[in-house]
Every structure is written in C-alpha cells, then in structure tokens.
Design a protein around this motif. Structure first.
Motif, PDB file in Angstrom:
ATOM      1  N   UNK A  89      18.250 -26.837  42.506  1.00 38.19           N
ATOM      2  CA  UNK A  89      17.267 -28.114  41.615  1.00 38.19           C
ATOM      3  C   UNK A  89      17.873 -27.736  40.256  1.00 38.19           C
ATOM      4  N   UNK A  90      17.711 -29.119  38.902  1.00 36.40           N
ATOM      5  CA  UNK A  90      17.808 -28.791  37.843  1.00 36.40           C
ATOM      6  C   UNK A  90      16.771 -27.651  37.747  1.00 36.40           C
ATOM      7  N   UNK A  91      17.279 -26.980  36.420  1.00 35.28           N
ATOM      8  CA  UNK A  91      16.736 -25.786  36.050  1.00 35.28           C
ATOM      9  C   UNK A  91      16.808 -24.075  36.934  1.00 35.28           C
ATOM     10  N   UNK A  92      16.921 -24.547  37.902  1.00 37.21           N
ATOM     11  CA  UNK A  92      16.653 -23.464  38.979  1.00 37.21           C
ATOM     12  C   UNK A  92      18.594 -22.596  38.872  1.00 37.21           C
ATOM     13  N   UNK A  93      18.337 -21.604  38.670  1.00 41.61           N
ATOM     14  CA  UNK A  93      19.664 -20.411  38.351  1.00 41.61           C
ATOM     15  C   UNK A  93      19.770 -20.117  39.866  1.00 41.61           C
ATOM     16  N   UNK A  94      21.441 -19.722  40.079  1.00 38.11           N
ATOM     17  CA  UNK A  94      21.734 -19.145  40.832  1.00 38.11           C
ATOM     18  C   UNK A  94      21.735 -18.309  41.472  1.00 38.11           C
ATOM     19  N   UNK A  95      22.002 -17.337  42.801  1.00 36.81           N
ATOM     20  CA  UNK A  95      21.790 -16.738  43.426  1.00 36.81           C
ATOM     21  C   UNK A  95      22.182 -15.074  42.214  1.00 36.81           C
ATOM     22  N   UNK A  96      22.697 -14.073  42.725  1.00 34.45           N
ATOM     23  CA  UNK A  96      22.894 -13.723  41.835  1.00 34.45           C
ATOM     24  C   UNK A  96      24.332 -12.561  42.964  1.00 34.45           C
ATOM     25  N   UNK A  97      23.009 -12.337  44.263  1.00 34.35           N
ATOM     26  CA  UNK A  97      24.220 -11.334  45.154  1.00 34.35           C
ATOM     27  C   UNK A  97      24.065 -10.184  45.371  1.00 34.35           C
ATOM     28  N   UNK A  98      23.381  -9.891  44.428  1.00 35.76           N
ATOM     29  CA  UNK A  98      23.549  -8.367  44.262  1.00 35.76           C
ATOM     30  C   UNK A  98      21.658  -7.853  45.175  1.00 35.76           C
ATOM     31  N   UNK A  99      21.858  -6.821  45.588  1.00 35.49           N
ATOM     32  CA  UNK A  99      21.127  -6.120  45.341  1.00 35.49           C
ATOM     33  C   UNK A  99      19.783  -5.831  45.453  1.00 35.49           C
ATOM     34  N   UNK A 100      18.562  -6.794  45.730  1.00 35.78           N
ATOM     35  CA  UNK A 100      17.109  -6.780  44.857  1.00 35.78           C
ATOM     36  C   UNK A 100      17.125  -7.590  43.630  1.00 35.78           C
ATOM     37  N   UNK A 101      18.141  -8.568  43.635  1.00 37.58           N
ATOM     38  CA  UNK A 101      18.673  -9.649  42.698  1.00 37.58           C
ATOM     39  C   UNK A 101      17.958 -10.623  42.911  1.00 37.58           C
ATOM     40  N   UNK A 102      17.775 -12.056  42.236  1.00 40.24           N
ATOM     41  CA  UNK A 102      16.499 -13.034  42.606  1.00 40.24           C
ATOM     42  C   UNK A 102      17.479 -13.764  43.737  1.00 40.24           C
ATOM     43  N   UNK A 103      16.880 -14.412  44.994  1.00 36.29           N
ATOM     44  CA  UNK A 103      16.530 -14.879  45.902  1.00 36.29           C
ATOM     45  C   UNK A 103      16.080 -16.489  46.120  1.00 36.29           C
ATOM     46  N   UNK A 104      16.809 -17.858  45.924  1.00 38.87           N
ATOM     47  CA  UNK A 104      16.681 -19.421  46.271  1.00 38.87           C
ATOM     48  C   UNK A 104      15.725 -19.324  47.372  1.00 38.87           C
ATOM     49  N   UNK A 105      14.892 -20.077  47.369  1.00 41.65           N
ATOM     50  CA  UNK A 105      13.882 -20.290  48.487  1.00 41.65           C
ATOM     51  C   UNK A 105      14.221 -21.805  48.853  1.00 41.65           C
ATOM     52  N   UNK A 106      13.498 -22.468  49.761  1.00 44.75           N
ATOM     53  CA  UNK A 106      13.992 -23.766  50.395  1.00 44.75           C
ATOM     54  C   UNK A 106      13.913 -24.494  49.174  1.00 44.75           C
ATOM     55  N   UNK A 107      12.599 -24.433  48.422  1.00 47.33           N
ATOM     56  CA  UNK A 107      12.124 -25.092  47.716  1.00 47.33           C
ATOM     57  C   UNK A 107      12.791 -25.210  45.906  1.00 47.33           C
ATOM     58  N   UNK A 108      14.209 -24.117  46.034  1.00 48.52           N
ATOM     59  CA  UNK A 108      14.485 -24.306  44.550  1.00 48.52           C
ATOM     60  C   UNK A 108      16.382 -24.948  45.132  1.00 48.52           C
ATOM     61  N   UNK A 109      16.327 -26.004  46.491  1.00 45.08           N
ATOM     62  CA  UNK A 109      17.485 -26.050  47.377  1.00 45.08           C
ATOM     63  C   UNK A 109      17.021 -27.734  47.413  1.00 45.08           C
ATOM     64  N   UNK A 110      18.341 -28.679  47.292  1.00 41.75           N
ATOM     65  CA  UNK A 110      17.972 -29.811  47.892  1.00 41.75           C
ATOM     66  C   UNK A 110      19.443 -30.527  47.769  1.00 41.75           C
ATOM     67  N   UNK A 111      19.258 -32.112  48.694  1.00 43.17           N
ATOM     68  CA  UNK A 111      20.809 -32.133  49.098  1.00 43.17           C
ATOM     69  C   UNK A 111      21.293 -33.379  47.237  1.00 43.17           C
ATOM     70  N   UNK A 112      22.027 -32.503  46.959  1.00 46.23           N
ATOM     71  CA  UNK A 112      22.833 -32.883  46.278  1.00 46.23           C
ATOM     72  C   UNK A 112      23.495 -33.836  45.456  1.00 46.23           C
ATOM     73  N   UNK A 113      24.468 -33.962  47.288  1.00 44.38           N
ATOM     74  CA  UNK A 113      25.944 -34.612  47.069  1.00 44.38           C
ATOM     75  C   UNK A 113      25.461 -35.270  48.824  1.00 44.38           C
ATOM     76  N   UNK A 114      26.519 -36.328  48.384  1.00 43.50           N
ATOM     77  CA  UNK A 114      26.837 -36.525  49.727  1.00 43.50           C
ATOM     78  C   UNK A 114      28.833 -36.942  50.369  1.00 43.50           C
ATOM     79  N   UNK A 115      29.154 -35.882  50.904  1.00 45.35           N
ATOM     80  CA  UNK A 115      31.031 -35.739  50.655  1.00 45.35           C
ATOM     81  C   UNK A 115      30.936 -37.049  51.447  1.00 45.35           C
ATOM     82  N   UNK A 116      32.581 -37.508  51.956  1.00 46.65           N
ATOM     83  CA  UNK A 116      32.791 -38.223  52.070  1.00 46.65           C
ATOM     84  C   UNK A 116      34.330 -37.975  52.637  1.00 46.65           C
TER      85      UNK A 116
END
Length: 213
Positions: free
Chosen positions: A86-113
């Motif tokens: 979602x707009x304004x949300x930072x990506x997960x760093x993937x590092x141990x102890x780093x910020x994790x994104x929950x479902x409220x931060x993620x959305x359907x952004x596009x439809x691939x065809x």
C-alpha cells in the motif's frame, strides 16, 4: 484497416546503432457498450444481455482471483492477481529482526493478463496493416531533465495537483515518456513531488514536509 509506424527504441543495439520496431497506431478506445452493440447485430442477444453477462463474468473472475486462483478463459487468456505494498509502506528488508509487513500493508495492485495463443492468432487473421504516412512523434528535447523537474515543482507551487497531460504540455514530452519521468520524480523524496490516487485517477501533488519534533 489498421496502420503501423516504425518507432525508434530508446536503447541502441550492441553496435550502437538505432533500432526500429513496428508499433500499431491506436486511433480510438471502444467500450463495452460499443462491443455489445456490434455483437447484437450478429446474434439474438440484446446489448443489455451481453453487457450484463460480461459484467457477471468480470465479477466472478475477480471473486476467483480474490481467493488465490488464476483464471483461464479459453480463447481469451489467463488472469493472475499481482500484489504490492500500500502507498507509503516500506518494503521488508529481509534481514533478521528487520521490519515485517503484515496483511494490512499489502493489497492487490494489478491484474496480469497473458493472452491465449488462439486469441492472438484470431486478431492477426483479422488485421490488415498499412504503413502510416505520418512520421512518429518524438519527445521534445527543449529542456533537460533538471529543467523539467523545476517546471513541475513551479507548477505545483501554483496548482493543487498535476496530471500527466499537464506535464506533457509543460515539457513537450510524449505521454509515455512524461508518465515514466513523473513516476521517477515521485519516487525521489528530494524532488518534493508525490502521488495521490491510483490508476487513471492518479494525481501528482506537492509532498508535505515532515515536521521535526
């Protein structure tokens, strides 16, 4: 009959020579009502029946994708949902102890065809091409990127928002080039430009300064 033009690629080939590729010229965009009326002439279905059926189909495709399925429509293609933050949300760093994104931060952004091969072939069989007599348009080189950024910043000082056509008029860039450059400016906080809305409703606005406590 459709027309095509030979357009120059932004990137040269390995020998540094320019590359030309064919691109179809699109004159108009037809909507569901127009298509329904065309189908009506060759069938017993009314335009209302056709439009209702298509809308029901799109709703069910959306429902299936919302449950984690891709949807294949034979003769048309495969629809697959694509996620994003979602707009304004930072990506997960993937590092141990780093910020994790929950479902409220993620959305359907596009439809691939991905178009069905049969659909592509059917379009090709119906397509009769002729070369356009008009030369393809090019973006103006009147301003440097830095000068274009200054124009955008000044525009947002005097207006509440800016759309891609506004930036085209300001800079002389073609629409696709203008949209890509504006997107790049909005991703750099130092430009003072950000976005509001999504898709066709996206607006470019002046970034609010964060207050220092």
């Amino acid at each position: 009959m459709a027309e095509y033009e030979m357009q120059e690629s932004n990137l040269p080939n390995e020998e540094g020579k320019r590359i030309l590729f064919p691109r179809m010229k699109l004159w108009n965009q037809v909507d569901l009502e127009y298509i329904a009326k065309n189908i009506n002439y060759a069938s017993t279905f009314t335009p209302g029946d056709i439009m209702g059926l298509v809308r029901s189909l799109t709703q069910e495709i959306a429902n299936q994708m919302a449950q984690g399925n891709s949807v294949k429509v034979d003769g048309l293609g495969i629809f697959t949902p694509a996620l994003g933050l979602r707009q304004g949300k930072e990506r997960e760093s993937g590092e141990k102890g780093g910020r994790r994104r929950n479902s409220m931060s993620i959305c359907v952004q596009n439809i691939n065809f991905r178009a069905d091969k049969q659909f592509i072939e059917e379009t090709g069989r119906r397509c009769i091409l002729s070369r356009s007599e008009l030369k393809p348009g090019r973006s103006s080189q009147k301003y440097t990127p830095e000068q274009r950024l200054e124009l955008a910043q000044k525009y947002l000082e005097e207006h509440p928002y800016m759309k891609v056509p506004d930036y085209c008029q300001l800079t002389g860039l073609l629409r696709n080039t203008a949209a890509k450059e504006l997107k790049r400016w909005s991703e750099i906080p130092e430009t003072g430009i950000t976005t509001q809305g999504r898709g066709s409703h996206k607006l470019y606005v002046k970034r609010k300064e964060t207050a220092i406590p």
